[in-house]
Design an enzyme around this catalytic site. Structure first.
Site, PDB file in Angstrom:
ATOM      1  N   ASP A   1     -70.174  37.808  94.277  1.00  0.00           N
ATOM      2  CA  ASP A   1     -71.077  37.906  93.119  1.00  0.00           C
ATOM      3  C   ASP A   1     -71.027  39.381  92.710  1.00  0.00           C
ATOM      4  O   ASP A   1     -70.111  40.110  93.133  1.00  0.00           O
ATOM      5  CB  ASP A   1     -72.513  37.455  93.485  1.00  0.00           C
ATOM      6  CG  ASP A   1     -73.412  37.310  92.248  1.00  0.00           C
ATOM      7  OD1 ASP A   1     -73.139  36.425  91.434  1.00  0.00           O
ATOM      8  OD2 ASP A   1     -74.366  38.104  92.083  1.00  0.00           O
TER       9      ASP A   1
ATOM     10  N   LYS B   1     -78.156  31.557  97.922  1.00  0.00           N
ATOM     11  CA  LYS B   1     -77.748  32.868  97.409  1.00  0.00           C
ATOM     12  C   LYS B   1     -78.077  33.911  98.458  1.00  0.00           C
ATOM     13  O   LYS B   1     -78.984  33.714  99.266  1.00  0.00           O
ATOM     14  CB  LYS B   1     -78.498  33.193  96.116  1.00  0.00           C
ATOM     15  CG  LYS B   1     -77.824  34.253  95.284  1.00  0.00           C
ATOM     16  CD  LYS B   1     -76.631  33.708  94.526  1.00  0.00           C
ATOM     17  CE  LYS B   1     -75.822  34.790  93.856  1.00  0.00           C
ATOM     18  NZ  LYS B   1     -74.797  34.244  92.970  1.00  0.00           N
TER      19      LYS B   1
HETATM   20  P1  NDP Z   1     -69.111  42.271  88.903  1.00  0.00           P
HETATM   21  O1  NDP Z   1     -69.813  43.111  89.883  1.00  0.00           O
HETATM   22  O2  NDP Z   1     -67.662  42.034  89.031  1.00  0.00           O
HETATM   23  O3  NDP Z   1     -69.386  42.847  87.424  1.00  0.00           O
HETATM   24  C1  NDP Z   1     -70.657  42.970  86.907  1.00  0.00           C
HETATM   25  C2  NDP Z   1     -70.577  43.701  85.571  1.00  0.00           C
HETATM   26  O4  NDP Z   1     -71.866  43.720  84.967  1.00  0.00           O
HETATM   27  C3  NDP Z   1     -70.154  45.149  85.722  1.00  0.00           C
HETATM   28  O5  NDP Z   1     -69.471  45.546  84.553  1.00  0.00           O
HETATM   29  C4  NDP Z   1     -71.501  45.866  85.848  1.00  0.00           C
HETATM   30  O6  NDP Z   1     -71.452  47.227  85.441  1.00  0.00           O
HETATM   31  C5  NDP Z   1     -72.361  45.071  84.900  1.00  0.00           C
HETATM   32  N1  NDP Z   1     -73.754  45.097  85.384  1.00  0.00           N
HETATM   33  C6  NDP Z   1     -74.219  44.675  86.584  1.00  0.00           C
HETATM   34  N2  NDP Z   1     -75.541  44.890  86.677  1.00  0.00           N
HETATM   35  C7  NDP Z   1     -75.909  45.462  85.514  1.00  0.00           C
HETATM   36  C8  NDP Z   1     -77.142  45.911  84.990  1.00  0.00           C
HETATM   37  N3  NDP Z   1     -78.268  45.811  85.715  1.00  0.00           N
HETATM   38  N4  NDP Z   1     -77.142  46.422  83.732  1.00  0.00           N
HETATM   39  C9  NDP Z   1     -76.003  46.516  83.001  1.00  0.00           C
HETATM   40  N5  NDP Z   1     -74.805  46.116  83.448  1.00  0.00           N
HETATM   41  C10 NDP Z   1     -74.760  45.592  84.678  1.00  0.00           C
HETATM   42  O7  NDP Z   1     -69.916  40.865  88.867  1.00  0.00           O
HETATM   43  P2  NDP Z   1     -69.429  39.467  88.333  1.00  0.00           P
HETATM   44  O8  NDP Z   1     -68.583  39.643  87.134  1.00  0.00           O
HETATM   45  O9  NDP Z   1     -68.933  38.698  89.483  1.00  0.00           O
HETATM   46  O10 NDP Z   1     -70.832  38.797  87.926  1.00  0.00           O
HETATM   47  C11 NDP Z   1     -71.403  38.954  86.623  1.00  0.00           C
HETATM   48  C12 NDP Z   1     -72.458  37.872  86.409  1.00  0.00           C
HETATM   49  O11 NDP Z   1     -71.854  36.566  86.536  1.00  0.00           O
HETATM   50  C13 NDP Z   1     -73.621  37.869  87.396  1.00  0.00           C
HETATM   51  O12 NDP Z   1     -74.781  37.406  86.750  1.00  0.00           O
HETATM   52  C14 NDP Z   1     -73.183  36.827  88.424  1.00  0.00           C
HETATM   53  O13 NDP Z   1     -74.278  36.288  89.128  1.00  0.00           O
HETATM   54  C15 NDP Z   1     -72.550  35.801  87.502  1.00  0.00           C
HETATM   55  N6  NDP Z   1     -71.601  34.886  88.137  1.00  0.00           N
HETATM   56  C16 NDP Z   1     -70.510  35.342  88.820  1.00  0.00           C
HETATM   57  C17 NDP Z   1     -69.614  34.450  89.370  1.00  0.00           C
HETATM   58  C18 NDP Z   1     -68.359  34.909  90.026  1.00  0.00           C
HETATM   59  O14 NDP Z   1     -67.536  34.028  90.370  1.00  0.00           O
HETATM   60  N7  NDP Z   1     -68.134  36.181  90.207  1.00  0.00           N
HETATM   61  C19 NDP Z   1     -69.865  33.000  89.319  1.00  0.00           C
HETATM   62  C20 NDP Z   1     -70.984  32.619  88.492  1.00  0.00           C
HETATM   63  C21 NDP Z   1     -71.829  33.545  87.962  1.00  0.00           C
HETATM   64  P3  NDP Z   1     -71.411  48.387  86.571  1.00  0.00           P
HETATM   65  O15 NDP Z   1     -70.058  48.273  87.202  1.00  0.00           O
HETATM   66  O16 NDP Z   1     -71.618  49.649  85.818  1.00  0.00           O
HETATM   67  O17 NDP Z   1     -72.533  48.070  87.523  1.00  0.00           O
END
Ligand code: NDP
Length: 444
Positions: A166, A126
């Site tokens: 991510d 990571k």
């Molecule tokens: P994005 O950046 O596309 O989206 C993240 C979302 O979660 C946004 O809506 C963001 O809101 C919200 N968010 C992030 N941090 C916080 C926080 N501290 N408190 C509240 N809301 C939060 O990320 P992904 O969708 O890619 O990833 C989401 C999760 O999935 C993570 O845990 C990631 O590790 C996991 N994941 C992702 C994969 C992928 O292929 N993308 C694969 C496997 C797991 P805001 O925009 O306001 O920050």
């Protein structure tokens, strides 16, 4: 003192300042106890647990860049190469102000077991930075990404370590990373996944984590004599995972009624309008509150709260530790049947325990969200072959992989006498394959 307890006690002493990593290590080590006890002498003599909880290497570096006012800025960059027993290191790059060594290590550790579960030859890693892309201009993001890759390129490669997206790293950031890698190294290789389609990306990668999450949820429901048809689904987050989870859930006949971001959440009793969400999040990069300006009968609430909405299925898809004990109690009391994790470790240990004790089916992220990295591995295969597969071909492979993961974690739980405990099933199934390779390689 038993082997697992001794290793956990040592970790607690050494890394007392890394709470997320300790949480992930405890969750995994506690749940693999039945597998470790069967082979305790062999594992202990080979220091299997001590080796599996310690990353192969951790790289930390400075990222200087210049903002639009001409002022120099400095962020911290990380890459944690955790374990490459079964394949090249693989794992995303997180860009978020909360990024620190503990979060990098927890994510890298989880990735080892997740990647093993996919059945594909990929090790775990990571990376990331405390840089926040929010509110930055395209030029500032490019300057940061170029500076990040100017250091990271030394440690990665198509057969060495293949980073991906991510939180905070989407198609735009991957493009800038790739451009800089190519410029410095002068080679055109599949060193990153999540690439644009015009330069080696895979169809269906964007959708893969969310779609895979729903393929897993669908298998779970079917295995328990139910379907997604007509179910009410609550989802947190409004990023890559959440949007495509909502899309597939809707395609499979469920109704998604919530999404959220870090400022607040929306409830739309008529079902979320995904075209609008994509426009807000993918095109305008705006706040989710914009939604209610168009759908005036939907409700926007500041802060957290999606888990208070009565539902059949809950899919946490935002970030770690976003589903707490009180949320778990509320979900169970409201009749929620299943929680499947789209994000990494979104449910606290206490909340997980409450859900499982209340009879709510629970599939941990390392199994439920493995579709993203699995499709990244398919992107690597296409790059090696210099071929591009159709959307249908990739989607079908993804579907097959998720079905296999479900079968594997379910059968493993049964084999160890804890039928329906998918945490134990996922951790042991992921662990056994990695350990088998580690034993074969000798002490290294
Ligand atoms: P994005 O950046 O596309 O989206 C993240 C979302 O979660 C946004 O809506 C963001 O809101 C919200 N968010 C992030 N941090 C916080 C926080 N501290 N408190 C509240 N809301 C939060 O990320 P992904 O969708 O890619 O990833 C989401 C999760 O999935 C993570 O845990 C990631 O590790 C996991 N994941 C992702 C994969 C992928 O292929 N993308 C694969 C496997 C797991 P805001 O925009 O306001 O920050």
């Amino acid at each position: 003192m038993k082997y697992i307890e001794r290793v956990l006690a040592d970790l607690n002493k050494k890394y007392a300042n890394q709470p997320e990593f300790l949480q992930a290590a405890r969750e995994v080590l506690d749940s693999i106890a039945p597998a470790v006890e069967k082979n305790e002498a062999l594992y202990e003599r080979n220091a299997i647990l001590e080796r599996i909880v310690e990353p192969d290497r951790q790289i930390q570096f400075k990222i200087p860049w210049v903002d639009d006012k001409g002022d120099a800025k400095v962020n911290i960059g990380y890459r944690v190469q955790f374990n490459n027993a079964i394949g090249p290191y693989k794992g995303g790059i997180r860009l978020h102000p909360s990024v620190n060594p503990s979060i990098m290590k927890f994510l890298g550790f989880e990735q080892v077991f997740k990647n093993s579960l996919t059945g594909l030859p990929i090790g775990g890693a990571k990376g990331g930075s405390d840089f926040d892309p929010k509110g930055k201009s395209d030029r500032e993001v490019m300057a940061f990404c170029q500076s990040f890759m100017t250091e990271l390129y030394k440690y990665i490669g198509a057969d060495v370590d293949v980073p991906a997206g991510d939180i905070g790293t989407g198609a735009r950031e991957i493009g800038y990373f790739y451009g800089q890698y190519k410029r410095i190294r002068g080679v055109y290789e599949g060193v990153l996944t999540g690439k644009g389609l015009s330069y080696g990306g895979s169809l269906a990668r964007k959708e893969a984590t969310g779609y895979g999450l729903l393929y897993m949820t669908d298998e779970l429901m079917k295995d328990h004599g139910d379907t997604l048809e007509g179910k009410t689904v609550v989802i947190s987050g409004a990023g890559n995972v959440a949007i495509y989870a909502a899309e597939k859930a809707t395609q499979l006949g469920a109704k998604v009624v919530t999404l959220s971001d870090s400022t607040g959440w929306i409830y739309d009793k008529n079902g979320i309008d995904l075209d609008l969400v994509k426009d807000i999040k993918e095109v305008r990069r705006a706040r989710i509150s914009e939604y209610v300006k168009v759908h005036t009968d939907a409700v926007y609430t500041e802060g957290r709260g999606v888990w208070s909405v009565p539902c059949d299925i809950a899919l946490p898809c935002a970030t770690q530790n976003e589903l707490l004990a009180e949320d778990a109690k509320l979900l169970a009391a409201n009749g929620c049947k299943a929680v499947c994790e789209g994000a990494n470790m979104p449910t606290t240990l206490e909340a997980t325990q409450i859900l499982m004790e209340s009879g709510v089916m629970f599939v941990p992220g390392k199994a439920a969200n493995a579709g993203g990295v699995a499709t990244s591995a398919l992107e690597m295969s296409q790059n090696s072959e210099r071929l591009s597969w159709s959307f249908e071909e990739v989607d079908e492979k993804l579907h097959g992989i998720m079905k296999n993961i479900y079968k594997n974690i379910s059968a493993t739980a049964k084999k160890y006498g804890v039928e329906g405990n998918y945490v134990v099933g996922a951790n042991i199934a992921g662990f056994e394959k990695v350990v088998d390779a580690m034993l074969a390689h000798g002490v290294c």
